[in-house]
Design an enzyme around this catalytic site. Structure first.
Site, PDB file in Angstrom:
ATOM      1  N   TYR A   1      11.929  17.510  13.531  1.00 46.56           N
ATOM      2  CA  TYR A   1      11.600  16.864  12.248  1.00 46.56           C
ATOM      3  C   TYR A   1      11.613  17.889  11.117  1.00 46.56           C
ATOM      4  O   TYR A   1      10.563  18.335  10.633  1.00 46.56           O
ATOM      5  CB  TYR A   1      10.215  16.220  12.371  1.00 46.56           C
ATOM      6  CG  TYR A   1       9.757  15.376  11.202  1.00 46.56           C
ATOM      7  CD1 TYR A   1       8.517  15.593  10.601  1.00 46.56           C
ATOM      8  CD2 TYR A   1      10.531  14.324  10.703  1.00 46.56           C
ATOM      9  CE1 TYR A   1       8.076  14.808   9.534  1.00 46.56           C
ATOM     10  CE2 TYR A   1      10.085  13.540   9.640  1.00 46.56           C
ATOM     11  CZ  TYR A   1       8.859  13.789   9.067  1.00 46.56           C
ATOM     12  OH  TYR A   1       8.408  13.007   8.016  1.00 46.56           O
TER      13      TYR A   1
ATOM     14  N   ARG B   1      13.936  16.111   3.483  1.00 44.45           N
ATOM     15  CA  ARG B   1      13.284  15.210   4.437  1.00 44.45           C
ATOM     16  C   ARG B   1      12.474  14.127   3.738  1.00 44.45           C
ATOM     17  O   ARG B   1      11.986  14.328   2.618  1.00 44.45           O
ATOM     18  CB  ARG B   1      12.374  16.028   5.348  1.00 44.45           C
ATOM     19  CG  ARG B   1      11.857  15.289   6.578  1.00 44.45           C
ATOM     20  CD  ARG B   1      11.006  16.199   7.440  1.00 44.45           C
ATOM     21  NE  ARG B   1       9.707  16.466   6.806  1.00 44.45           N
ATOM     22  CZ  ARG B   1       8.855  17.369   7.262  1.00 44.45           C
ATOM     23  NH1 ARG B   1       9.164  18.139   8.298  1.00 44.45           N
ATOM     24  NH2 ARG B   1       7.701  17.545   6.652  1.00 44.45           N
ATOM     25  N   ASP B   2      12.344  12.977   4.426  1.00 44.59           N
ATOM     26  CA  ASP B   2      11.496  11.885   3.943  1.00 44.59           C
ATOM     27  C   ASP B   2      11.939  11.470   2.538  1.00 44.59           C
ATOM     28  O   ASP B   2      11.109  11.321   1.628  1.00 44.59           O
ATOM     29  CB  ASP B   2      10.028  12.316   3.959  1.00 44.59           C
ATOM     30  CG  ASP B   2       9.092  11.110   4.092  1.00 44.59           C
ATOM     31  OD1 ASP B   2       7.945  11.205   3.610  1.00 44.59           O
ATOM     32  OD2 ASP B   2       9.506  10.091   4.654  1.00 44.59           O
TER      33      ASP B   2
ATOM     34  N   SER C   1       5.677  13.254   3.208  1.00 44.82           N
ATOM     35  CA  SER C   1       6.129  14.176   4.265  1.00 44.82           C
ATOM     36  C   SER C   1       7.331  14.995   3.829  1.00 44.82           C
ATOM     37  O   SER C   1       8.171  15.364   4.652  1.00 44.82           O
ATOM     38  CB  SER C   1       6.455  13.383   5.532  1.00 44.82           C
ATOM     39  OG  SER C   1       5.299  12.757   6.014  1.00 44.82           O
TER      40      SER C   1
ATOM     41  N   ASP D   1      12.525   8.602  10.625  1.00 42.72           N
ATOM     42  CA  ASP D   1      12.747   7.999   9.309  1.00 42.72           C
ATOM     43  C   ASP D   1      14.113   8.279   8.681  1.00 42.72           C
ATOM     44  O   ASP D   1      14.576   7.495   7.847  1.00 42.72           O
ATOM     45  CB  ASP D   1      11.689   8.456   8.297  1.00 42.72           C
ATOM     46  CG  ASP D   1      10.279   8.139   8.735  1.00 42.72           C
ATOM     47  OD1 ASP D   1       9.353   8.838   8.299  1.00 42.72           O
ATOM     48  OD2 ASP D   1      10.118   7.178   9.517  1.00 42.72           O
TER      49      ASP D   1
ATOM     50  N   ASP E   1      -1.116  10.428   7.596  1.00 42.30           N
ATOM     51  CA  ASP E   1       0.250  10.046   7.206  1.00 42.30           C
ATOM     52  C   ASP E   1       0.600  10.573   5.817  1.00 42.30           C
ATOM     53  O   ASP E   1       1.776  10.579   5.419  1.00 42.30           O
ATOM     54  CB  ASP E   1       0.392   8.518   7.172  1.00 42.30           C
ATOM     55  CG  ASP E   1       0.284   7.889   8.541  1.00 42.30           C
ATOM     56  OD1 ASP E   1       0.809   8.467   9.507  1.00 42.30           O
ATOM     57  OD2 ASP E   1      -0.314   6.809   8.652  1.00 42.30           O
TER      58      ASP E   1
END
Ligand SMILES: O=[N+]([O-])c1ccc(O[C@@H]2O[C@H](CO)[C@@H](O[C@@H]3O[C@H](CO)[C@@H](O[C@@H]4O[C@H](CO)[C@@H](O)[C@H](O)[C@H]4O)[C@H](O)[C@H]3O)[C@H](O)[C@H]2O)cc1
Ligand SMILES: [Mg+2]
Length: 363
Positions: A88, A93-94, A100, A140, A318
């Site tokens: 990850y 990212r995200d 995140s 994701d 989260d």
């Protein structure tokens, strides 16, 4: 001895319960010991349940050796233990959220840094070829390619995501490894409008990576709260016919197979013990009232589902509810969210205690 995995990697194995998660739980246990000893005992029991190790920053990769050494020690005692890892760290990212955001940016050499990250993981995993290793690939990211190309950061990351994931699938394709590519959840790619383009995207990724033997299939519901099997549809899921993860898998599996990707599945049940607690299905951040779900098992009752597993470690946030934080995402102050909450990945003790209290089945 060198391990060669064929078929369902989870059969006959326990999932490594890592000491990092256990140590965070000890904090919660200490806070409950005097006031609520029975609850403390339930909390302590979670430390023995295997959850996935998230390699969410490259500096954590070397620690993988410590965990794999620990698993070697357990194997030497005659136990069969799976190494459960989440890869990850894609650049940008995200891309459709803020909570995140990762350490690598495409604009700052992120694609090369990601390949180095994958190479570092591959070097360690290659050395520990005596350990049955399961990898969840990039929660994701591909799902965002299906539904969020209207988000500039996602459109700009598409090439890097696809190339990065294909590099990972090829580079981590070892005989002792099983990889499951993240495919969001029933309330994301399970919508009829999304599942058809999703089947094409995932089968293309698989085939363009050379149909790697180690690519076993798909992971669903990672960090989300959907039931594996709901006794009746959560009102928030209407009108999606795929209102739980089993319906999503039942719909998705044949589509992938027909497109040349004979995928098997693992489903995250780590925080799905309580249903009908979301105002909106899209509320994904620290959902208030959640409970630990079905314990990790290979008794899935479904030929395409290898295991129900705890991928997101319950008790790790989260995303932050602090509006002044750089990574503040409004979804973490949704009407469904438990507020206040710390940064994504940080220990969220109040939330953990709620997960323990609401566990279904009970702890
Ligand atoms: O009935 N209709 O007519 C109709 C019409 C349109 C509809 O549109 C669908 O609505 C869905 C919401 O219901 C959307 O799903 C949400 O998409 C978000 C990303 O955009 C996801 O967020 C991620 O969640 C991750 C954890 O899971 C986090 O780690 C990550 O940081 C975070 O970004 C949510 O889970 C996921 O539930 C679909 O895209 C969308 O296509 C639906 C129905
Ligand atoms: Mg997240």
């Amino acid at each position: 001895p060198v391990v060669t995995v064929t078929g369902n990697p989870f059969i006959g194995h326990e999932i490594y319960a890592n000491p990092y998660y256990a140590s965070q739980i000890q904090t919660a246990v200490a806070s409950l010991q005097t006031s609520e000893p029975a609850l403390a005992a339930k909390a302590a029991s979670v430390a023995k349940i295997g959850t996935f190790l998230w390699l969410d920053v490259v500096r954590k990769v070397p620690y993988l050796k410590n965990y794999l050494d620990d698993i070697r020690y357990q194997q030497a005692q005659g136990r069969k233990v799976i190494a459960p890892i989440v890869v990850y760290d894609l650049p940008d990212r995200d891309c459709a959220a803020l909570a995140s955001n990762g350490e690598f940016a495409i604009a700052d050499g992120g694609e090369a840094k990601y390949k180095d990250y994958i190479n570092q993981i591959a070097a360690i995993i290659k050395e520990y070829n005596d350990i049955n290793t399961v990898l969840v690939i990039e929660p994701d990211s591909v799902a965002n390619m299906i539904t969020n190309m209207g988000v500039p950061k996602c459109a700009g990351a598409a090439k890097a995501y696809r190339e990065g994931i294909q590099y990972a699938l090829k580079t981590l394709n070892f005989p002792h490894v099983s990889m499951y590519i993240d495919a969001g959840h029933a309330g994301w790619l399970g919508w009829p409008a999304n599942i058809t383009p999703a089947a094409k995207e995932y089968s293309d990724l698989f085939k363009n990576a050379g149909s790697p033997r180690a690519c076993r299939g798909i992971a669903t519901n990672v960090s989300n709260y959907n039931a594996w099997i709901a006794s009746s549809p959560d009102p928030a899921t209407t009108p999606n016919p795929n209102y739980d993860e089993k319906h999503y898998v039942d719909a998705f599996a044949p589509m992938l197979e027909a497109a040349g990707f004979p995928a098997h599945f693992i489903v995250d049940t780590g925080r799905s013990g309580v249903q009908n607690i979301r105002a909106k299905w899209g509320d994904w951040c620290n959902v208030k009232g959640a409970g630990f779900g079905i314990r990790p098992t290979t008794n899935t009752g479904h030929s395409a589902v290898d295991a129900l597993v705890w991928i997101k470690p319950g008790g790790e946030s989260d995303g932050t509810s602090d509006q002044s934080a750089v990574r503040f995402d409004a979804h973490c102050r949704s009407e469904s969210s438990h507020i206040p909450a710390p940064e994504a990945g940080q220990w969220f003790n109040e939330f953990f205690i709620t997960l323990v209290k609401n566990a279904n089945p009970p702890l």
